[in-house]
Structure formats: C-alpha cells, structure tokens
Design a protein around this motif. Structure first.
Motif, PDB file in Angstrom:
ATOM      1  N   THR A 118     -15.519  -8.604  -3.275  1.00  0.00           N
ATOM      2  CA  THR A 118     -14.680  -7.573  -2.676  1.00  0.00           C
ATOM      3  C   THR A 118     -14.228  -8.027  -1.294  1.00  0.00           C
ATOM      4  N   ILE A 119     -12.965  -7.809  -0.982  1.00  0.00           N
ATOM      5  CA  ILE A 119     -12.445  -8.064   0.362  1.00  0.00           C
ATOM      6  C   ILE A 119     -12.664  -6.809   1.197  1.00  0.00           C
ATOM      7  N   ARG A 120     -13.635  -6.834   2.084  1.00  0.00           N
ATOM      8  CA  ARG A 120     -13.901  -5.678   2.926  1.00  0.00           C
ATOM      9  C   ARG A 120     -12.885  -5.630   4.075  1.00  0.00           C
ATOM     10  N   VAL A 121     -12.282  -4.456   4.277  1.00  0.00           N
ATOM     11  CA  VAL A 121     -11.325  -4.282   5.364  1.00  0.00           C
ATOM     12  C   VAL A 121     -11.654  -3.007   6.133  1.00  0.00           C
ATOM     13  N   ASN A 122     -11.123  -2.922   7.336  1.00  0.00           N
ATOM     14  CA  ASN A 122     -11.345  -1.779   8.216  1.00  0.00           C
ATOM     15  C   ASN A 122     -10.094  -0.904   8.226  1.00  0.00           C
ATOM     16  N   PRO A 123     -10.105   0.275   7.597  1.00  0.00           N
ATOM     17  CA  PRO A 123      -8.922   1.121   7.576  1.00  0.00           C
ATOM     18  C   PRO A 123      -8.511   1.660   8.938  1.00  0.00           C
ATOM     19  N   GLU A 124      -9.442   1.618   9.914  1.00  0.00           N
ATOM     20  CA  GLU A 124      -9.094   2.037  11.269  1.00  0.00           C
ATOM     21  C   GLU A 124      -8.145   1.037  11.949  1.00  0.00           C
ATOM     22  N   VAL A 143     -11.769  -9.707  -6.363  1.00  0.00           N
ATOM     23  CA  VAL A 143     -11.047  -8.908  -7.349  1.00  0.00           C
ATOM     24  C   VAL A 143     -10.724  -7.494  -6.885  1.00  0.00           C
ATOM     25  N   GLN A 144     -11.104  -7.120  -5.656  1.00  0.00           N
ATOM     26  CA  GLN A 144     -10.760  -5.795  -5.166  1.00  0.00           C
ATOM     27  C   GLN A 144     -10.845  -5.769  -3.646  1.00  0.00           C
ATOM     28  N   VAL A 145     -10.312  -4.706  -3.067  1.00  0.00           N
ATOM     29  CA  VAL A 145     -10.408  -4.437  -1.634  1.00  0.00           C
ATOM     30  C   VAL A 145     -11.415  -3.313  -1.449  1.00  0.00           C
TER      31      VAL A 145
END
Length: 353
Positions: A118-124, A143-145
């Motif tokens: 999983t590609i971890r991202v910061n929505p902030e 395969v996902q965010v």
C-alpha cells in the motif's frame, strides 16, 4: 483459495523507520511504535506473537503464519503510520518513509511475489499525497493507496479530490483504515472521545459511513468512474440500514444533489469494497447466508485477517454460514478482481503483475 486483504506489518522500533526519513527529519520526535490511545484488553496484538520480534515485524514469520499455516495465496500489506501529526509536512515524510521501508524490507525481498503493498499518503497534504502516488504508482507490487479513517473533513469534500483523482488515474483503490496514534488525533466519535476501548471500537465504523456518504452525495464517484474505496476496518454490518436511510433522503430531496443520478446504494458495486472483521455479522451463523443478500454484501466483502491484531480472524470463521458462491467471492474472488491477482492459475483482469 484465499486472499488476505488486511495485514498490518510493523517495524520493530522507531529506530528502524527513522533510517528512512530525510536527514533533516531524522532527529525529530515521532510517536512511538505503540500507537493506540485505546489499548485493547490484553494488548493490541495476539499474545502468541510476542517473542523474538515485535508482532508483525518479521517477514519470514508473517509469511509462515499466513501462507504456510493459513493457506493464504496473497496478502495485502497496509502498514499503519504514526497517526495524525500536527506538522503535516513531517507526517508526509513519515508516510514516505513507511513506503520506502515496506519496499526495502518486505516487497523487494519477497521472491514468492505473494506480498502486495500500500502507498501510504497524508490527506492533510493533498499536493504531497499526489506526488507520493506519482512516485510509486508504477511499482507492480503496490496495489492501493492508504489513508487514515480519522480526518478533519469527510473524504467527499473537494479538498481531497486531487488525491482520489490521482489514485483512480493509476487504477489504485483507496484503502481507509483506523490509524489512531500518539500524535494529534481527532475525536473517534461524533460526540467526542470514548472513555473505553469497546466504545472506541464500536463507534469508529460510523466514521467510514460519513466518508462513504459524502463521496456519493458530493458527486466524487460520479466524476471519477474508476475510483474505488476499500473500508478496511469492518463495519459493513451497518451498511444496509444506513444506505436505506440515505436512499430515502436522496429520493425526497433530489433537487439538492442533481449530479447524483441514481440511488446512492447503486454506487456501491462499482466503487466500494469492505474488509471483513471478526465482530461483524449475525451471531447466528444460520442467518449469515440470508444476511449477506442485503445490499449484495457478498459482492462487496473481502476477507481480511487484521493480522497481527488481537482480533485476528481466520478464513474459516469469516466464511462460516456462507454458501459456496458467497464463500468464493469473500475469500478470494472479489479481491482477485479488485487487485488483479491470479489465484492458483485463475487469471483475472487488473493491475499488471
């Protein structure tokens, strides 16, 4: 045939993840590896996993438990980050560090090809989140965010749409998972903080429905036909009554949302999936088959063990009471189609492997 869509690998200590931070951030204080404000009774992780390594931190041990002992063909790894941190730039750097760690320690060394990530991202930090997706989206094992359940605003709000647009453009589902931590955390219920773990766990899935409802009502799914969300912490047992309610209000107030061109529940098959939870569903297994027919849950649900957490559930328990067709969909087919994974020679369309 089993695909486990909800596995949380952990690093052994902050020192391990700190190596992947930029030099300017390596001396910054970050929340400890023990993340939860709300400690589960008896500890957050399975008691039998404490020993030489921190639970879920050793790829060989995890592979043995899932693949050899559990009969899993593929495992989708969704590492948690450090919760919500006031310094959004530091939070984005931590997400990037977790991604690099996942590739370096788990995905690249995995010659079997059975781990996916999983590609971890910061929505902030929408701009930083889009950049992180662009940096890693081409990797065939990602395969996902991944984003946290906790958020200041519902995910249907326009501020987040560039993130969802980038994910959809690369064919990546967006996985929403509880990610509370020792950083700045938003209240886990609409009325503030629960005093106990049972309160925290029972109320948290209501937050996913707020995200889901706004993604529909704000028109996000309508503008992005390829966008898919995976709600990874269960709560699908509250789906039917809440969707019925949303359908009813939409029908009587369609003039306020003219861009929603169908019943809200009709957006589910193309855009929404759920990971199973040990606590969802009827207590009487004899009611399970019929219960799954409401809202066509068998087409939306994917098996997720929540390994290595204390509430880890086995495929056998998850599939108890399902008929053969429902069992196949839940244990592997839905995930196979979503992530483009070929299970035991059964090829499906999806992301290139």
């Amino acid at each position: 045939m089993i695909i486990d869509t909800n596995v949380q690998p952990h690093f052994r200590s902050n020192a391990e993840i700190r190596r992947y931070l930029p030099e300017a951030h390596q001396l910054r204080a970050i929340p400890d590896v023990e993340q939860q404000w709300y400690q589960a009774p008896g500890g957050d992780y399975r008691k039998d996993l404490y020993g030489e390594h921190y639970p879920g931190s050793d790829p060989e041990t995890v592979a043995r438990h899932l693949f050899d002992d559990g009969g899993v063909q593929f495992a989708i790894l969704n590492p948690l980050t450090r919760g919500n941190i006031a310094d959004y730039l530091l939070n984005s750097r931590i997400c990037a560090a977790v991604n690099d760690w996942l590739l370096d320690q788990w995905l690249e060394p995995d010659t079997s090809g059975r781990f996916r990530g999983t590609i971890r991202v910061n929505p902030e930090d929408p701009r930083g989140a889009v950049a992180e997706i662009e940096r890693l989206a081409a990797h065939p094992k990602l395969v996902q965010v991944g984003v946290p359940m906790q958020s200041r605003e519902p995910y249907g709000k326009p501020v987040f749409e560039p993130i969802w647009e980038a994910a959809a453009a690369h064919g990546l589902p967006v996985a929403v998972h509880i990610n509370g931590g020792n950083g700045v955390d938003y209240a886990p219920t609409f009325a503030g903080h629960a005093h106990t773990y049972p309160g925290y766990a029972a109320f948290m899935p209501l937050n996913y429905f707020v995200h889901l409802a706004t993604l529909i009502v704000e028109g996000t799914f309508g503008r992005h036909p390829g966008l898919k969300f995976v709600f990874a912490d269960g709560g699908y047992d509250i789906l039917t009554p809440l969707m019925w309610r949303l359908d009813t209000f939409w029908l009587s107030m369609r003039d306020q949302t003219p861009w929603v061109d169908r019943y809200p529940s009709e957006y589910l098959p193309a855009h929404v999936r759920f990971c199973s939870s040990a606590f969802d569903g009827p207590t009487d297994a004899g009611q399970m088959e019929r219960w799954m027919e409401f809202s066509a849950k068998a087409d939306l649900l994917m098996y997720g063990s929540s390994y290595p957490h204390w509430s880890t559930s086995s495929p056998e328990v998850t599939a108890l009471g399902l008929d053969a067709a429902q069992r196949n969909k839940v244990l592997w087919r839905n995930a196979s189609e979503l992530y483009g994974l070929a299970v035991k020679g059964l090829a499906v369309e999806g992301r290139a492997q």
